[in-house]
Every structure is written in structure tokens, then in C-alpha cells.
Design a protein around this motif. Structure first.
Motif, PDB file in Angstrom:
ATOM      1  N   UNK A  47      -7.499   2.263   6.601  1.00 58.96           N
ATOM      2  CA  UNK A  47      -6.132   2.517   7.036  1.00 58.96           C
ATOM      3  C   UNK A  47      -5.308   3.019   5.860  1.00 58.96           C
ATOM      4  N   UNK A  48      -4.438   3.975   6.133  1.00 59.90           N
ATOM      5  CA  UNK A  48      -3.492   4.491   5.149  1.00 59.90           C
ATOM      6  C   UNK A  48      -2.169   4.666   5.874  1.00 59.90           C
ATOM      7  N   UNK A  49      -1.279   3.683   5.705  1.00 64.82           N
ATOM      8  CA  UNK A  49      -0.082   3.583   6.538  1.00 64.82           C
ATOM      9  C   UNK A  49       1.178   3.742   5.681  1.00 64.82           C
ATOM     10  N   UNK A  50       2.012   4.751   5.963  1.00 65.75           N
ATOM     11  CA  UNK A  50       3.291   4.844   5.241  1.00 65.75           C
ATOM     12  C   UNK A  50       4.147   3.612   5.521  1.00 65.75           C
ATOM     13  N   UNK A  51       4.833   3.137   4.502  1.00 70.60           N
ATOM     14  CA  UNK A  51       5.635   1.930   4.677  1.00 70.60           C
ATOM     15  C   UNK A  51       6.733   1.912   3.613  1.00 70.60           C
ATOM     16  N   UNK A  52       7.918   1.589   4.017  1.00 66.41           N
ATOM     17  CA  UNK A  52       9.028   1.479   3.079  1.00 66.41           C
ATOM     18  C   UNK A  52       9.263   0.011   2.770  1.00 66.41           C
ATOM     19  N   UNK A  53       8.916  -0.401   1.563  1.00 64.69           N
ATOM     20  CA  UNK A  53       9.027  -1.799   1.148  1.00 64.69           C
ATOM     21  C   UNK A  53      10.162  -1.957   0.144  1.00 64.69           C
TER      22      UNK A  53
END
Length: 220
Positions: free
Chosen positions: A75-81
Motif C-alpha cells: 500500500x502507498x497511501x497519501x496522508x496529511x499528518x
């Protein structure tokens, strides 16, 4: 086997230290191995030529393999942390959630993590919650910003038969590029799902002892 000569997760796990838990090489093989990583991009990204990525957002990377190196999922998931700690905890939470849908509840799981405190916290939790005779060397200390992700990780740890975390360097973590450049690895999210269970050892097969087998049969 690992593709293109890259080491399997099992090989990386065997070669890496497991904080707080004794780990003789190749003596604690897992049914499944999970490598996770999370990336954080301040202010929505960076275009600095010295940065490791010009991605407009951070991301979460997950790689899961079986004992024999067969890939289960990537999995390669964009995420704003909000920060790097949250990214690392979110990535591990995601990986454990995904594996929980594909593995039996008694599975033995090895984690590969390049965040030192997270690896230490996982193993301290394992020692504290799995009836170990050994007290963890320190209490679990979780950054407040991780919110409920640590509680989700705890639940998954207690839901598997056995869990152990190994600490690896970021440059050896196969989940690292998936987390840091999700726009380049979006295609891995469309790979076919594999619900792969490890082969159970054969316990009913009867093999003659060497002295008789060498004579070509089980009787004279």
C-alpha cells in the motif's frame, strides 16, 4: 522469494534487533511480516532540492509478506499528518488492520519499523500484555498527538497470537519509498489482493528412521 534480489522481510527481520526482547537469529520465525513507514510534509509539502521528495503531501507505506517471502499486499497511501510521530503510528495501525483481515487470529507476526520509540513501545506492550515473566524495561510512552492510533495498535497486538517488532534503518525499509512518494507508487494499491495463509507443517507424515530408510524400505 523476494523480487529482484532484494532481501525478504523475513531476512530483514532476522538481521535486525528487537528492542527489549531476546532475538536469536533465525530462531523466531513469524507467519507474516509487516514493514511500515509514515512520512510527514510540513506546510503541505516542500520543493527544496535537498528534500527527499517534492510530494505535496505525506504518505503511509505498508508491505506484508509471508514466511516464505510471498507478498500479501503493498500500500502507498497519501496522508496529511500533523507530524512525523502521527505518520509512523498511522502507518503501523494501517498495516495491522490490513493483516488482521487476511490472517488467522493465532498468527505470529513480525514488524519492521524504522521509528525507534514505536518499535520499543510495541515490544514493551507485548511484554506487559502477553503474560511475560519479564517486566518491560520502561513503561510505554506515546506522543499525545497520535490520538487513538496507539489504542488501535494495542488492540491488534492483543488480537494476534504473537507479535514482535524489529528496528530497522530507513534506507533498508521497503515501505519507505511507498510512504515518501505516494504519487509514484499509486499503482501498487490496485495490485490483486492475496489472502495468503502460511502452509501448516505436516504432522501426520510418517518417515522411516535413517537406518531403515537407507535400506530402501521400512522392512527387510
Amino acid at each position: 522469494m523476494a523480487a529482484y534480489g532484494r532481501p525478504s522481510l523475513r531476512d530483514l527481520f532476522d538481521e535486525s534487533p528487537t528492542p527489549h526482547i531476546a532475538h536469536p537469529p533465525r530462531s523466531h520465525h513469524r507467519d507474516f511480516y509487516i514493514a511500515t513507514d509514515g512520512s510527514f510534509r510540513p506546510h503541505g509539502g516542500t520543493t527544496s532540492p535537498d528534500s527527499e521528495s517534492d510530494s505535496p503531501t505525506g504518505g503511509l507505506g505498508v508491505v506484508i509478506e509471508t514466511l516464505d517471502g510471498e507478498r500479501v499486499v503493498r500500500l502507498s497511501v497519501p496522508d496529511t499528518c500533523p507530524d512525523n510521530n502521527v505518520a509512523e503510528y498511522r502507518a503501523l495501525h494501517l498495516g495491522l488492520d490490513v493483516l488482521a483481515r487476511r490472517a488467522p487470529p493465532n498468527a505470529r507476526v513480525g514488524l519492521l519499523i524504522d521509528h525507534d520509540q514505536l518499535a520499543e513501545n510495541v515490544n514493551a506492550e507485548v511484554l506487559a500484555s502477553h503474560g511475560s515473566a519479564y517486566e518491560p524495561p520502561h513503561s510505554v510512552s506515546v506522543p499525545p498527538s497520535t490520538g487513538l492510533h496507539w489504542r488501535g495498535i494495542q488492540a491488534r497486538i492483543n488480537g494476534f497470537g504473537e507479535v514482535r517488532a524489529a528496528r530497522i534503518s530507513g534506507d533498508r525499509n521497503p515501505a519507505h519509498p511507498l510512504a515518501n512518494t505516494p504519487e509514484e507508487y499509486a499503482h501498487v494499491n490496485t495490485e490483486p489482493d492475496r489472502c495468503v495463509l502460511p502452509d501448516a507443517p505436516t504432522v501426520n507424515e510418517r518417515v522411516p528412521p535413517p537406518s531403515r530408510a537407507e535400506r530402501g524400505g521400512v522392512s527387510d
